[in-house]
Write an enzyme that holds these catalytic residues in place. Structure first.
Site, PDB file in Angstrom:
ATOM      1  N   GLU A 116       0.964  -1.165   0.031  1.00 42.64           N
ATOM      2  CA  GLU A 116      -0.008  -0.004  -0.103  1.00 42.64           C
ATOM      3  C   GLU A 116       0.912   1.170   0.141  1.00 42.64           C
ATOM      4  OE1 GLU A 116      -2.840  -0.229   2.872  1.00 42.64           O
ATOM      5  OE2 GLU A 116      -3.990  -2.120   2.217  1.00 42.64           O
ATOM      6  N   GLU A 213      -4.661  -9.273   0.343  1.00 42.45           N
ATOM      7  CA  GLU A 213      -5.403  -9.199   1.686  1.00 42.45           C
ATOM      8  C   GLU A 213      -6.877  -9.406   1.268  1.00 42.45           C
ATOM      9  OE1 GLU A 213      -4.852  -5.750   3.858  1.00 42.45           O
ATOM     10  OE2 GLU A 213      -2.549  -6.140   4.131  1.00 42.45           O
TER      11      GLU A 213
END
Length: 294
Positions: A116, A213
């Site tokens: 991220e 995820e």
């Protein structure tokens, strides 16, 4: 560490060892005993784990646990990146040292460079993919042919980025989209197809695509239509896990164990950051949780 309530049904599992966060680990480091026990439990759930970084010797401790337990487990190495060049250099050099050790050669399944980073805006897209190119070049020089990618929000990917990686790793969380749990599995599959898989349609060299995820918190409040709780975790797992396996989807469940240090990110009414584990920090399956059987 055997537990008849745990089943090896997850394609992969995200894992951050306890006390593996820098610089806190300098004075309170992770221990081999704890990580070996973690790995024994994780081996009952999956045969693949994904790490987020390699500070505090966490990767070496994981690899040693795999050897000591003689379990069938492969590792996606993690390289944590931020806007501090000292951090990035330390992480990258540690990765190359690990890979240069011949006894580790068969244990790695791939490398995730950054998590991220674009969402956090700690590096630009150009900076991130320059690092990825450097990792791929170094892996080649070390005699590896491992897939290299980066994980980011599923909505942050574009076709140009997809063309620059060996594996597109998308973090897809229906909970943060405010989706009611009864619709969460279908929402996840649709979102992933329409925002990420589609980006590879016209590429001459198609990367692998995976959800890096996906999960649900066991408590802490609600985010619009999403409610955190054991019943909701059970429902999402029941709808997603075996069905995704049948679809041949690669995914990493977030996550094996709670991460107590994340309590600092909790806010009133949204106290779920430290509650995404299937098991608590002491490796106890959460009361009422039912791992699917496929």
């Amino acid at each position: 560490m055997n537990n008849p309530n745990l089943h090896r049904v997850f394609h992969g599992m995200d894992y951050t060892p306890l006390n593996a966060m820098y610089p806190d680990c300098i004075t309170n480091p992770p221990t081999q005993n704890n990580i070996t026990r973690d790995m024994a439990v994780l081996s009952l759930l999956t045969d693949k784990i994904r790490l987020y970084g390699n500070d505090c010797n966490q990767t070496e401790l994981v690899l040693h646990a795999i050897d000591a337990l003689q379990i069938n487990m492969t590792v996606w190495a993690g390289v944590w990146l931020d806007n501090n060049q000292t951090t990035n250099t330390r992480q990258l050099n540690h990765l190359y040292t690990l890979l240069a050790d011949s006894k580790n050669r068969d244990k790695f399944a791939g490398v995730a460079v950054g998590n991220e980073v674009l969402f956090a805006k700690t590096l630009t897209e150009t900076q991130l993919f320059d690092v990825i190119d450097g990792v791929r070049s170094n892996l080649t020089s070390l005699g590896y042919n491992l897939p290299v990618g980066t994980s980011d929000l599923g909505s942050n990917w574009n076709a140009d980025m997809a063309a620059k990686v060996d594996v597109l790793m998308a973090n897809v969380h229906p909970f943060f989209a405010g989706v009611v749990v009864e619709k969460a599995a279908n929402w996840t599959w649709t979102f992933f197809q329409e925002n990420d898989v589609v980006l590879t349609d016209n590429l001459a060299k198609k990367p692998r695509v995976m959800i890096s995820e996906v999960g649900w918190p066991s408590g802490g409040g609600s985010d619009e239509g999403s409610v955190a709780g054991i019943d909701q975790m059970n429902r999402f797992m029941a709808d997603f896990v075996c069905q995704s396996n049948a679809k041949g989807m690669e995914y990493f469940w977030f996550e094996g164990f709670d991460e107590p240090w994340k309590i600092k990110y909790n806010t009133p009414g949204k106290q779920w950051e430290d509650k995404w584990g299937l098991l608590d920090v002491n490796r106890k399956l959460k009361d009422g949780l039912k791992i699917p059987t496929c």
